[in-house]
Scaffold this active site. Structure first.
Site, PDB file in Angstrom:
ATOM      1  N   CYS A 111       0.817  -1.230   0.000  1.00  0.00           N
ATOM      2  CA  CYS A 111       0.000   0.000   0.000  1.00  0.00           C
ATOM      3  C   CYS A 111       0.843   1.269   0.000  1.00  0.00           C
ATOM      4  O   CYS A 111       0.328   2.357  -0.239  1.00  0.00           O
ATOM      5  CB  CYS A 111      -0.931   0.008   1.201  1.00  0.00           C
ATOM      6  SG  CYS A 111      -1.873  -1.504   1.328  1.00  0.00           S
ATOM      7  N   HIS A 251      -3.516   6.972   2.643  1.00  0.00           N
ATOM      8  CA  HIS A 251      -3.939   5.694   2.062  1.00  0.00           C
ATOM      9  C   HIS A 251      -5.341   5.383   2.565  1.00  0.00           C
ATOM     10  O   HIS A 251      -5.638   5.522   3.761  1.00  0.00           O
ATOM     11  CB  HIS A 251      -2.950   4.601   2.466  1.00  0.00           C
ATOM     12  CG  HIS A 251      -3.447   3.229   2.168  1.00  0.00           C
ATOM     13  ND1 HIS A 251      -3.962   2.880   0.940  1.00  0.00           N
ATOM     14  CD2 HIS A 251      -3.525   2.115   2.939  1.00  0.00           C
ATOM     15  CE1 HIS A 251      -4.335   1.617   0.969  1.00  0.00           C
ATOM     16  NE2 HIS A 251      -4.081   1.127   2.173  1.00  0.00           N
ATOM     17  N   ASN A 281     -10.339  -0.121  -0.580  1.00  0.00           N
ATOM     18  CA  ASN A 281      -8.890  -0.024  -0.395  1.00  0.00           C
ATOM     19  C   ASN A 281      -8.215  -0.524  -1.671  1.00  0.00           C
ATOM     20  O   ASN A 281      -8.350  -1.692  -2.013  1.00  0.00           O
ATOM     21  CB  ASN A 281      -8.515  -0.886   0.819  1.00  0.00           C
ATOM     22  CG  ASN A 281      -7.019  -0.930   1.080  1.00  0.00           C
ATOM     23  OD1 ASN A 281      -6.219  -0.545   0.232  1.00  0.00           O
ATOM     24  ND2 ASN A 281      -6.643  -1.419   2.246  1.00  0.00           N
TER      25      ASN A 281
HETATM   26  O1  UT7 Z   1      -3.986  -1.419   3.452  1.00  0.00           O
HETATM   27  C1  UT7 Z   1      -4.035  -1.847   4.781  1.00  0.00           C
HETATM   28  C2  UT7 Z   1      -5.103  -2.890   4.811  1.00  0.00           C
HETATM   29  N1  UT7 Z   1      -5.584  -3.264   6.064  1.00  0.00           N
HETATM   30  C3  UT7 Z   1      -6.482  -2.577   6.813  1.00  0.00           C
HETATM   31  O2  UT7 Z   1      -6.857  -1.464   6.576  1.00  0.00           O
HETATM   32  C4  UT7 Z   1      -7.062  -3.285   7.972  1.00  0.00           C
HETATM   33  C5  UT7 Z   1      -7.264  -2.471   9.192  1.00  0.00           C
HETATM   34  N2  UT7 Z   1      -8.219  -3.155  10.034  1.00  0.00           N
HETATM   35  C6  UT7 Z   1      -9.562  -2.972   9.919  1.00  0.00           C
HETATM   36  O3  UT7 Z   1      -9.971  -2.147   9.134  1.00  0.00           O
HETATM   37  C7  UT7 Z   1     -10.500  -3.763  10.788  1.00  0.00           C
HETATM   38  O4  UT7 Z   1      -9.735  -4.575  11.655  1.00  0.00           O
HETATM   39  C8  UT7 Z   1     -11.467  -4.634   9.945  1.00  0.00           C
HETATM   40  C9  UT7 Z   1     -12.460  -3.745   9.228  1.00  0.00           C
HETATM   41  C10 UT7 Z   1     -10.695  -5.488   8.936  1.00  0.00           C
HETATM   42  C11 UT7 Z   1     -12.258  -5.574  10.846  1.00  0.00           C
HETATM   43  O5  UT7 Z   1     -12.933  -4.857  11.851  1.00  0.00           O
HETATM   44  P1  UT7 Z   1     -12.918  -5.387  13.352  1.00  0.00           P
HETATM   45  O6  UT7 Z   1     -13.746  -4.458  14.138  1.00  0.00           O
HETATM   46  O7  UT7 Z   1     -11.480  -5.559  13.736  1.00  0.00           O
HETATM   47  O8  UT7 Z   1     -13.692  -6.765  13.213  1.00  0.00           O
HETATM   48  P2  UT7 Z   1     -13.224  -8.231  13.590  1.00  0.00           P
HETATM   49  O9  UT7 Z   1     -12.190  -8.722  12.618  1.00  0.00           O
HETATM   50  O10 UT7 Z   1     -12.872  -8.262  15.033  1.00  0.00           O
HETATM   51  O11 UT7 Z   1     -14.551  -9.054  13.365  1.00  0.00           O
HETATM   52  C12 UT7 Z   1     -15.716  -8.816  14.142  1.00  0.00           C
HETATM   53  C13 UT7 Z   1     -16.797  -9.755  13.698  1.00  0.00           C
HETATM   54  C14 UT7 Z   1     -16.389 -11.217  13.662  1.00  0.00           C
HETATM   55  O12 UT7 Z   1     -17.487 -11.972  14.129  1.00  0.00           O
HETATM   56  P3  UT7 Z   1     -17.486 -12.568  15.636  1.00  0.00           P
HETATM   57  O13 UT7 Z   1     -16.295 -13.454  15.694  1.00  0.00           O
HETATM   58  O14 UT7 Z   1     -17.382 -11.364  16.532  1.00  0.00           O
HETATM   59  O15 UT7 Z   1     -18.811 -13.258  15.696  1.00  0.00           O
HETATM   60  C15 UT7 Z   1     -16.198 -11.498  12.184  1.00  0.00           C
HETATM   61  O16 UT7 Z   1     -16.437 -12.857  11.853  1.00  0.00           O
HETATM   62  O17 UT7 Z   1     -17.233  -9.441  12.378  1.00  0.00           O
HETATM   63  C16 UT7 Z   1     -17.263 -10.627  11.579  1.00  0.00           C
HETATM   64  N3  UT7 Z   1     -16.986 -10.277  10.189  1.00  0.00           N
HETATM   65  C17 UT7 Z   1     -17.955  -9.916   9.319  1.00  0.00           C
HETATM   66  N4  UT7 Z   1     -19.296  -9.809   9.441  1.00  0.00           N
HETATM   67  C18 UT7 Z   1     -19.982  -9.412   8.373  1.00  0.00           C
HETATM   68  C19 UT7 Z   1     -15.784 -10.201   9.569  1.00  0.00           C
HETATM   69  N5  UT7 Z   1     -15.948  -9.805   8.297  1.00  0.00           N
HETATM   70  C20 UT7 Z   1     -17.286  -9.616   8.118  1.00  0.00           C
HETATM   71  C21 UT7 Z   1     -18.060  -9.201   7.028  1.00  0.00           C
HETATM   72  N6  UT7 Z   1     -19.411  -9.107   7.204  1.00  0.00           N
HETATM   73  N7  UT7 Z   1     -17.535  -8.882   5.839  1.00  0.00           N
END
Ligand code: UT7
Length: 324
Positions: A111, A251, A281
């Site tokens: 990125c 970014h 992204n």
């Molecule tokens: O260029 C750099 C690229 N990387 C980034 O920008 C990543 C930076 N990180 C983030 O933006 C966040 O960590 C995410 C948006 C990726 C994830 O958000 P989060 O608040 O950290 O969510 P999480 O991974 O802790 O997941 C929470 C819940 C999980 O369910 P349970 O285990 O709590 O029941 C996931 O299974 O959300 C669930 N989940 C989804 N639900 C619906 C994960 N992806 C999805 C989805 N739709 N697409």
């Protein structure tokens, strides 16, 4: 002599993929995606390639700069998703636009690819080797995503952005003032995707190629600490304050990362233009697409100071402050 951005261009694939569409093919929702990330839709390729989008963005940047392709000395493409191992995307662009006199190569800083490219072009020009450069960030991320992994595939999009940099005698603009690049390979596996399988006769257990996997929370923590630190270091070196900066072009990974940076720098969100809502992204292409949008909307006047900052896989980051 200053080193300035003389023109910008971008190219997005034709097909718009909304969160609502994704929720018809996987267990997700517009509510989850937009509230966690700010992303509402992204563009995904059907016919377009990394090289075709790069070439189109490059042509638009050259037109904006008023420079002919054959006058370009250097083409650098930041990408992790080129069409071939070889030729490089930059060589494909060189052929497509007729930049017959240019040196051309790709770099992979994920990125941060565009920001690394800007630094390299700046260094080449500073030492007198070249008088101008076309720097491109381009990705077809939809081919390196696991479309069965909802936690990653909903975040990313495809596209390309380009900028023409050149030596300038314009005394009204300082051009690029300061920049820095950084890397922390010890944390590289928090955002990783394995390339081709090596099945040479000596390898007994060839590892399957892998799609991109991400520990989102680790990437998030890295971004919200590293980006404000990097911006502050670059501004300190330039003897500038955040109040001197018109726009911070970050970014476009996640709106919450940008909100956190805005808070840490004590700068209102109005100073952070956004494209992630309609692009997702786009890794190395994020910053140059955003720069082109801001430029083409007429939001930049000569003398405005802007900061650009990329961060992500590697882990890597790159920041620059310049006068438009
Ligand atoms: O260029 C750099 C690229 N990387 C980034 O920008 C990543 C930076 N990180 C983030 O933006 C966040 O960590 C995410 C948006 C990726 C994830 O958000 P989060 O608040 O950290 O969510 P999480 O991974 O802790 O997941 C929470 C819940 C999980 O369910 P349970 O285990 O709590 O029941 C996931 O299974 O959300 C669930 N989940 C989804 N639900 C619906 C994960 N992806 C999805 C989805 N739709 N697409």
């Amino acid at each position: 002599m200053s080193i300035r951005i003389m023109g910008t261009g971008s190219c997005l694939p034709e097909n718009v993929v909304t969160n609502d569409f994704l929720s018809t093919i996987m267990d997700t929702s517009d509510e989850w995606i937009s509230s966690r990330t700010g992303i509402r839709e992204r563009r995904l390729v059907k016919e377009e390639t990394t090289a075709s989008m790069s070439a189109e963005a490059a042509k638009r940047a050259l037109t904006d700069a008023g420079i002919q392709a054959e006058d370009i000395d250097l083409i650098i493409v930041g990408t992790l998703s080129g069409d071939y191992v070889t030729p490089s995307t930059a060589c494909e662009v060189q052929a497509a636009i007729g930049a017959v006199n240019a040196v051309a190569f790709d770099i992979n800083a994920a990125c941060s690819g565009f920001m690394y490219g800007v630094s390299m072009a700046y260094a080449y020009m500073k030492c007198g080797m070249y008088k101008n450069a076309l720097v491109i960030g381009a990705e077809t991320l939809s081919k390196v995503m696991d479309w069965n992994d909802r936690s990653t595939c909903v975040l990313f999009g495809d596209g390309a952005g380009a900028a023409v940099l050149a030596l300038s005698e314009d005394e009204k603009s300082l051009g690029i003032i300061e920049l820095e690049q950084g890397a922390d390979g010890s944390k590289g596996m928090v955002l990783a995707g394995r390339d081709r399988m090596n099945n040479n006769p000596l390898v007994t257990n060839p590892k399957e190629p892998g799609y991109v996997q991400m520990d989102g929370q680790e990437v998030y923590k890295f971004a919200v600490t590293t980006v404000p630190e990097s911006i502050n270091r670059v501004l300190d070196k330039a003897q500038l304050k955040v109040e001197d900066i018109k726009y911070f072009l970050l970014h476009q990974a996640n709106i919450r990362i940008i909100q956190s940076v805005s808070k840490r720098l004590k700068v209102p969100m109005e100073s952070f233009p956004i494209s992630l809502d309609h692009c997702g992204n786009v890794s190395a292409a994020s910053v140059p697409i955003l720069l082109d949008e801001v430029n083409k909307k007429g939001m930049l006047q000569k003398g405005d100071k802007i900061v650009m900052s990329g961060f992500g896989g590697g882990l890597t980051w790159g920041t620059c402050v310049l006068e438009w």
